[in-house]
Design an enzyme around this catalytic site. Structure first.
Site, PDB file in Angstrom:
ATOM      1  N   LYS A 149     -17.190 -16.912   1.629  1.00 16.12           N
ATOM      2  CA  LYS A 149     -18.859 -16.611   0.727  1.00 16.12           C
ATOM      3  C   LYS A 149     -18.572 -18.140   0.254  1.00 16.12           C
ATOM      4  O   LYS A 149     -20.039 -18.346   0.736  1.00 16.12           O
ATOM      5  CB  LYS A 149     -18.887 -15.751   0.310  1.00 16.12           C
ATOM      6  CG  LYS A 149     -18.940 -14.305   0.383  1.00 16.12           C
ATOM      7  CD  LYS A 149     -18.961 -13.134  -0.400  1.00 16.12           C
ATOM      8  CE  LYS A 149     -18.682 -11.562   0.534  1.00 16.12           C
ATOM      9  NZ  LYS A 149     -18.233 -10.731   0.223  1.00 16.12           N
ATOM     10  N   GLN A 154     -11.024  -5.699 -10.521  1.00 19.30           N
ATOM     11  CA  GLN A 154      -9.697  -5.267  -9.693  1.00 19.30           C
ATOM     12  C   GLN A 154      -8.751  -6.471  -9.881  1.00 19.30           C
ATOM     13  O   GLN A 154      -9.119  -7.588  -9.197  1.00 19.30           O
ATOM     14  CB  GLN A 154     -10.149  -4.763  -8.804  1.00 19.30           C
ATOM     15  CG  GLN A 154     -10.740  -5.620  -7.889  1.00 19.30           C
ATOM     16  CD  GLN A 154     -12.555  -5.534  -8.121  1.00 19.30           C
ATOM     17  OE1 GLN A 154     -13.047  -5.513  -9.364  1.00 19.30           O
ATOM     18  NE2 GLN A 154     -12.869  -5.365  -6.594  1.00 19.30           N
ATOM     19  N   TYR A 191      -3.545   4.351   6.145  1.00 17.25           N
ATOM     20  CA  TYR A 191      -2.632   2.893   6.308  1.00 17.25           C
ATOM     21  C   TYR A 191      -1.244   2.881   5.365  1.00 17.25           C
ATOM     22  O   TYR A 191      -0.381   2.906   5.784  1.00 17.25           O
ATOM     23  CB  TYR A 191      -3.482   1.386   5.579  1.00 17.25           C
ATOM     24  CG  TYR A 191      -2.610   0.501   5.626  1.00 17.25           C
ATOM     25  CD1 TYR A 191      -2.504  -0.077   7.151  1.00 17.25           C
ATOM     26  CD2 TYR A 191      -2.448  -0.014   4.660  1.00 17.25           C
ATOM     27  CE1 TYR A 191      -1.186  -1.403   7.024  1.00 17.25           C
ATOM     28  CE2 TYR A 191      -1.252  -1.744   4.887  1.00 17.25           C
ATOM     29  CZ  TYR A 191      -1.218  -2.098   6.250  1.00 17.25           C
ATOM     30  OH  TYR A 191      -0.982  -3.156   6.262  1.00 17.25           O
ATOM     31  N   CYS A 218       0.919  -1.058  -0.314  1.00 16.55           N
ATOM     32  CA  CYS A 218       0.097  -0.161   0.295  1.00 16.55           C
ATOM     33  C   CYS A 218       0.952   1.774   0.020  1.00 16.55           C
ATOM     34  O   CYS A 218      -0.042   2.374  -0.150  1.00 16.55           O
ATOM     35  CB  CYS A 218      -0.672  -0.001   1.196  1.00 16.55           C
ATOM     36  SG  CYS A 218      -2.240  -0.944   0.659  1.00 16.55           S
ATOM     37  N   ARG A 239      -2.976  -3.869  -8.994  1.00 16.46           N
ATOM     38  CA  ARG A 239      -1.472  -4.333  -7.953  1.00 16.46           C
ATOM     39  C   ARG A 239      -0.795  -5.640  -7.804  1.00 16.46           C
ATOM     40  O   ARG A 239      -1.306  -6.279  -7.763  1.00 16.46           O
ATOM     41  CB  ARG A 239      -1.787  -3.891  -6.338  1.00 16.46           C
ATOM     42  CG  ARG A 239      -0.114  -4.132  -5.584  1.00 16.46           C
ATOM     43  CD  ARG A 239      -0.247  -3.797  -4.394  1.00 16.46           C
ATOM     44  NE  ARG A 239      -1.443  -2.268  -4.620  1.00 16.46           N
ATOM     45  CZ  ARG A 239      -1.766  -1.869  -2.956  1.00 16.46           C
ATOM     46  NH1 ARG A 239      -2.470  -2.551  -2.350  1.00 16.46           N
ATOM     47  NH2 ARG A 239      -2.334  -0.469  -3.247  1.00 16.46           N
TER      48      ARG A 239
END
Length: 321
Positions: A197, A217, A146, A117, A283
């Site tokens: 899930k 994403q 963060y 991050c 990313r």
């Protein structure tokens, strides 16, 4: 030698403490949570409840240690990070206090767990992202809250090395996952959340799941065993600059759901929530520097890691049905 692991009641800290104990080291495991809330409690460790954001506790925990792995931080998945920026930045108290305590205690080695991050957001706008190399952290434009705390604490570790001679090493973790970690409650990351899930769909027969964003994403995800190995090699190594520690296996969220469907043996209907927190568009970890330094790179496949993660989460949920 005595090794201190802060955040030992958390996911990575619990696995790291287990590995250090298996090597015959004396481990002081510390976390601010009550012991009954730790993910793993190791009987052979010195298990201490203390808050290392408090300077007094930080100094007490550092006394007599030869190495410190500072993993303690207030963090979670994108839902938590985007909605708790101030809380995430308050982790700077722990980061700073542990460096001061290590210096004052004469600790020989100090590891700081940073994050992907910290990377410049303008380089992460496309799902088909170019893998991020270490220099892409500057000019600085990290994840708000963060990411800024992590980048600042990286610099703090650097200056403690330069000014006080403390052996500091920094890894930039890329999305660590595996069993014995957070899988519900709002702090879980994508592999655990999706495993939960899918497992719940399997157990209940309700095969519709919510998906944050359009599912396109992209990220890379590192299995915990690779993380534990890499963390220790980085601390022991000669490289003083922050280095990526992550898998280079890029995957979209929809692709990860497909892997989990195959593992569970079901097909689900995805309901995409375009208003939910999604983070950057893409990313991935450039492992060139890591491979040159250590001769390997995190390579446990997402499929293999998800099989173990899903099985553990399934077993946690099964008694509820």
């Amino acid at each position: 030698m005595t090794v201190l692991v802060t955040g030992a009641g958390g996911f990575i800290g619990g696995h790291l403490a287990a590995d250090l104990l298996a090597q015959g080291l004396q481990v002081r495991a510390v976390d601010k949570k009550p012991v009954e809330e730790w993910y793993q409690v190791h009987a052979d460790a010195e298990n201490v409840v203390a808050d290392c954001s408090d300077m007094g506790d930080a100094h007490k925990m550092a006394v007599g240690t030869q190495a410190i792995y500072n993993l303690a931080a207030d963090m979670g998945g994108m839902g938590f990070i985007e909605n708790n920026k101030a809380e995430c930045m308050l982790s700077v108290l722990t980061s700073t206090n542990m460096l001061v305590a290590a210096r004052d205690a004469g600790t020989e080695q100090f590891f700081y767990s940073s994050s992907a991050c910290v990377y410049n957001g303008t380089k992460q706008t496309d799902p088909d992202v170019t893998a991020l190399k270490e220099s892409d952290a500057y000019p600085a434009d990290p994840e708000d809250g963060y990411g800024w705390e992590k980048l600042f604490s990286e610099r703090m570790a650097r200056h403690f090395r330069e000014d006080f001679g403390l052996h500091t090493r920094v890894a930039r973790y890329h999305n660590v996952y595996g069993p014995e970690g957070t899988f519900e409650g709002g702090r879980e990351k994508a592999p655990a959340a999706l495993s939960r899930k899918i497992a719940w769909a399997k157990l209940t027969g309700e095969h519709t799941i919510d998906v944050w964003g359009d599912g396109e994403q992209s990220r890379s995800f590192m299995y915990i065993d690779d993380c534990v190995r890499g963390t220790q090699e980085i601390l022991a190594g000669e490289n003083v600059e922050p280095v990526n520690l992550g898998s280079s296996e890029l995957v979209t969220i929809n692709q990860m759901i497909g892997i989990l469907e195959d593992i569970a043996g079901i097909t689900v209907q995805k309901q995409h929530d375009l208003t939910a927190p999604q983070g950057v568009r893409g990313r991935n970890s450039d492992n060139t520097m890591f491979h040159e330094l250590y001769g390997w790179e995190p390579s446990i496949s997402l499929r293999d890691g998800l099989e173990k993660t899903y099985a553990w989460i399934y077993d946690q949920l099964a008694p509820r049905v």
